[in-house]
Scaffold this motif. Structure first.
Motif, PDB file in Angstrom:
ATOM      1  N   ALA A   4       0.935  -1.202   0.152  1.00 38.49           N
ATOM      2  CA  ALA A   4      -0.028   0.051  -0.140  1.00 38.49           C
ATOM      3  C   ALA A   4       0.897   1.134   0.024  1.00 38.49           C
ATOM      4  O   ALA A   4       1.885   1.360   1.003  1.00 38.49           O
ATOM      5  CB  ALA A   4      -0.859  -0.068   1.090  1.00 38.49           C
ATOM      6  N   VAL A   5       0.660   1.983  -0.901  1.00 39.26           N
ATOM      7  CA  VAL A   5       1.384   3.571  -1.121  1.00 39.26           C
ATOM      8  C   VAL A   5       0.546   4.363  -0.661  1.00 39.26           C
ATOM      9  O   VAL A   5      -0.476   4.791  -1.140  1.00 39.26           O
ATOM     10  CB  VAL A   5       2.002   3.716  -2.481  1.00 39.26           C
ATOM     11  CG1 VAL A   5       2.588   5.074  -2.386  1.00 39.26           C
ATOM     12  CG2 VAL A   5       2.909   2.388  -2.686  1.00 39.26           C
ATOM     13  N   ILE A   6       0.573   4.987   0.652  1.00 38.82           N
ATOM     14  CA  ILE A   6      -0.055   6.143   1.089  1.00 38.82           C
ATOM     15  C   ILE A   6       0.360   7.365   0.582  1.00 38.82           C
ATOM     16  O   ILE A   6       1.568   8.013   1.178  1.00 38.82           O
ATOM     17  CB  ILE A   6      -0.169   5.940   2.768  1.00 38.82           C
ATOM     18  CG1 ILE A   6      -0.478   4.402   3.200  1.00 38.82           C
ATOM     19  CG2 ILE A   6      -1.155   7.019   3.242  1.00 38.82           C
ATOM     20  CD1 ILE A   6      -1.709   4.164   2.673  1.00 38.82           C
ATOM     21  N   GLY A   7      -0.425   8.176   0.079  1.00 35.03           N
ATOM     22  CA  GLY A   7       0.071   9.448  -0.491  1.00 35.03           C
ATOM     23  C   GLY A   7       0.563   9.445  -1.817  1.00 35.03           C
ATOM     24  O   GLY A   7       0.897   8.516  -2.252  1.00 35.03           O
ATOM     25  N   TYR A   8       0.300  10.418  -2.698  1.00 35.14           N
ATOM     26  CA  TYR A   8       0.533  10.147  -4.241  1.00 35.14           C
ATOM     27  C   TYR A   8       1.154  11.295  -4.781  1.00 35.14           C
ATOM     28  O   TYR A   8       0.791  11.936  -5.511  1.00 35.14           O
ATOM     29  CB  TYR A   8      -0.708   9.661  -5.048  1.00 35.14           C
ATOM     30  CG  TYR A   8      -0.289   8.949  -6.326  1.00 35.14           C
ATOM     31  CD1 TYR A   8       0.087   7.563  -6.206  1.00 35.14           C
ATOM     32  CD2 TYR A   8      -0.588   9.419  -7.594  1.00 35.14           C
ATOM     33  CE1 TYR A   8       0.513   6.969  -7.297  1.00 35.14           C
ATOM     34  CE2 TYR A   8      -0.148   8.796  -8.834  1.00 35.14           C
ATOM     35  CZ  TYR A   8       0.174   7.730  -8.597  1.00 35.14           C
ATOM     36  OH  TYR A   8       0.645   6.825  -9.577  1.00 35.14           O
ATOM     37  N   GLY A   9       2.343  11.804  -4.191  1.00 35.68           N
ATOM     38  CA  GLY A   9       3.172  12.768  -4.813  1.00 35.68           C
ATOM     39  C   GLY A   9       4.366  12.547  -5.672  1.00 35.68           C
ATOM     40  O   GLY A   9       4.027  11.288  -6.183  1.00 35.68           O
ATOM     41  N   LEU A  11       7.314  11.038  -5.327  1.00 38.10           N
ATOM     42  CA  LEU A  11       7.905   9.825  -5.240  1.00 38.10           C
ATOM     43  C   LEU A  11       6.990   8.697  -5.200  1.00 38.10           C
ATOM     44  O   LEU A  11       7.485   7.709  -5.970  1.00 38.10           O
ATOM     45  CB  LEU A  11       8.203   9.801  -3.681  1.00 38.10           C
ATOM     46  CG  LEU A  11       8.865   8.442  -3.272  1.00 38.10           C
ATOM     47  CD1 LEU A  11      10.084   8.043  -3.936  1.00 38.10           C
ATOM     48  CD2 LEU A  11       9.312   8.541  -1.715  1.00 38.10           C
ATOM     49  N   ALA A  12       5.731   8.904  -4.963  1.00 43.31           N
ATOM     50  CA  ALA A  12       4.882   7.736  -5.273  1.00 43.31           C
ATOM     51  C   ALA A  12       4.446   7.498  -6.716  1.00 43.31           C
ATOM     52  O   ALA A  12       4.479   6.328  -7.053  1.00 43.31           O
ATOM     53  CB  ALA A  12       3.490   8.049  -4.479  1.00 43.31           C
ATOM     54  N   VAL A  16       5.061   3.546  -7.368  1.00 43.75           N
ATOM     55  CA  VAL A  16       4.056   2.733  -7.798  1.00 43.75           C
ATOM     56  C   VAL A  16       4.621   2.088  -9.133  1.00 43.75           C
ATOM     57  O   VAL A  16       4.300   0.608  -9.262  1.00 43.75           O
ATOM     58  CB  VAL A  16       2.790   3.483  -7.877  1.00 43.75           C
ATOM     59  CG1 VAL A  16       1.941   2.580  -8.604  1.00 43.75           C
ATOM     60  CG2 VAL A  16       2.472   3.636  -6.309  1.00 43.75           C
ATOM     61  N   PRO A  17       4.719   2.667 -10.342  1.00 40.46           N
ATOM     62  CA  PRO A  17       4.876   1.785 -11.507  1.00 40.46           C
ATOM     63  C   PRO A  17       6.208   1.041 -11.517  1.00 40.46           C
ATOM     64  O   PRO A  17       6.318  -0.013 -12.214  1.00 40.46           O
ATOM     65  CB  PRO A  17       5.127   2.933 -12.432  1.00 40.46           C
ATOM     66  CG  PRO A  17       5.279   4.108 -11.909  1.00 40.46           C
ATOM     67  CD  PRO A  17       4.549   4.172 -10.537  1.00 40.46           C
ATOM     68  N   ALA A  18       7.222   1.443 -10.671  1.00 36.27           N
ATOM     69  CA  ALA A  18       8.369   0.512 -10.525  1.00 36.27           C
ATOM     70  C   ALA A  18       8.066  -0.654  -9.815  1.00 36.27           C
ATOM     71  O   ALA A  18       8.567  -1.840 -10.182  1.00 36.27           O
ATOM     72  CB  ALA A  18       9.414   1.308  -9.777  1.00 36.27           C
ATOM     73  N   LEU A  19       7.095  -0.605  -8.680  1.00 34.58           N
ATOM     74  CA  LEU A  19       6.786  -1.883  -7.882  1.00 34.58           C
ATOM     75  C   LEU A  19       6.293  -2.546  -8.935  1.00 34.58           C
ATOM     76  O   LEU A  19       6.291  -3.895  -8.871  1.00 34.58           O
ATOM     77  CB  LEU A  19       6.111  -1.531  -6.794  1.00 34.58           C
ATOM     78  CG  LEU A  19       6.822  -0.965  -5.597  1.00 34.58           C
ATOM     79  CD1 LEU A  19       5.881  -0.216  -4.495  1.00 34.58           C
ATOM     80  CD2 LEU A  19       7.887  -1.931  -4.932  1.00 34.58           C
ATOM     81  N   VAL A  27      -1.717  -1.002  -4.017  1.00 37.18           N
ATOM     82  CA  VAL A  27      -2.767  -0.283  -3.963  1.00 37.18           C
ATOM     83  C   VAL A  27      -2.232   0.943  -3.554  1.00 37.18           C
ATOM     84  O   VAL A  27      -1.361   1.271  -2.985  1.00 37.18           O
ATOM     85  CB  VAL A  27      -3.782  -1.155  -3.109  1.00 37.18           C
ATOM     86  CG1 VAL A  27      -4.366  -2.231  -3.383  1.00 37.18           C
ATOM     87  CG2 VAL A  27      -3.239  -1.131  -1.582  1.00 37.18           C
ATOM     88  N   VAL A  28      -2.963   1.979  -3.684  1.00 41.56           N
ATOM     89  CA  VAL A  28      -2.647   3.383  -3.534  1.00 41.56           C
ATOM     90  C   VAL A  28      -4.056   3.763  -2.560  1.00 41.56           C
ATOM     91  O   VAL A  28      -4.933   3.646  -2.679  1.00 41.56           O
ATOM     92  CB  VAL A  28      -2.628   4.295  -4.671  1.00 41.56           C
ATOM     93  CG1 VAL A  28      -2.396   5.681  -4.340  1.00 41.56           C
ATOM     94  CG2 VAL A  28      -1.262   4.060  -5.539  1.00 41.56           C
TER      95      VAL A  28
END
Length: 267
Positions: A4-9, A11-12, A16-19, A27-28
């Motif tokens: 889970a990635v919390i926040g979507y600045g 870095l995210a 996210v696409p790298a993961l 999930v975001v």
């Protein structure tokens, strides 16, 4: 495993696409979800590893707001914030890519500072390799003071160079040259210095009048700053550190060192 990635600045948007490209399920969680998106709590409940990619001053409050459970790992990607900010979670780790997020989104060849215990360290190093990152093990636990020093080093190597180029651009303009051409003309010198340092080390790469012991040219540099109405503090500070590198390389005699030191110390 679910991340889970919390926040979507910024870095995210790179993480996210790298993961996902590495075959990870992601999930975001957003603070204000829209259109079927997950909220932060909902995303955290669904995940095994929870990445807090919110701004530094929001990490502790965000961690305190999430429903942590045993077997779940909390991570942040901050360079400056100690892992104590994640203390509401039962297991914590740091994963800090040494990358300018204003550039391209890729992670290839970038070092990543990893602070983790023996349980999660190997898994995070394996993930780093899968993302194309180079793992850099940080002291564990890492104190707040050590974190600040580490992050200051990274910032100095990044935006600190921009401050030096801005000063160089001002001098370029004072010489009567077009400011619009300054960066394109000067940046190859910066790249060349970095390439040489990587190949030969910092002391062996230092060049210019200080490395040659040319006090006369250094004096004219200082005079040019004064004539342009610019402060000489940055040039003097950098010059003192260049002098230390030139001394370490054994390139100067005592008379040269004395003359250069006197110029750099003058007020």
């Amino acid at each position: 495993m679910i991340h889970a990635v919390i926040g979507y600045g910024r870095l995210a948007r790179a993480l996210v696409p790298a993961l996902q490209a590495a075959g990870q399920q992601v999930v975001v969680g957003r603070r204000f979800p829209v259109g079927g998106e997950l909220g932060q709590v909902q995303a955290a409940r669904a995940a095994d590893w929870v990445w807090l990619t919110v701004p530094d001053d929001q990490i502790a409050a965000t961690a305190a707001s999430l429903p942590w459970r045993p077997g779940q790992l909390a991570l942040h990607c901050s360079g400056a914030t100690p892992l104590t900010a994640l203390s509401p979670a039962l297991a914590v780790a740091g994963f800090h890519p040494l990358k300018l997020l204003a550039g391209d989104a890729g992670f290839g060849g970038v070092h990543v500072g990893i602070e983790a215990d023996a349980v999660y360290g190997p898994a995070l190093e394996a993930l780093a390799h899968a993302l194309g990152l180079v793992p850099l093990r940080l002291p564990t636990p890492m104190s707040g003071q050590a974190r600040a020093a580490y992050h200051a080093a990274a910032n100095l190597a990044a935006s600190g160079v921009l401050a030096v180029l801005a000063e160089a651009q001002s001098l370029w303009n004072a010489a009567g040259l077009a400011q619009s051409e300054a960066l394109a003309a000067l940046a190859p010198l910066t790249r060349g210095a970095l390439d040489t340092a990587l190949a030969r080390g910092l002391a062996a790469a230092v060049s210019g009048p200080i490395a040659r012991g040319d006090a006369g040219v250094l004096a004219r540099h200082l005079q040019a700053l004064e004539a342009a109405g610019l402060e000489a503090d940055l040039l003097r500070a950098l010059g003192q550190r260049q002098l230390a590198l030139a001394q370490a390389a054994g390139r100067l005699d005592v008379a040269q060192i004395t003359a250069l030191r006197a110029l750099l110390a003058a007020h």
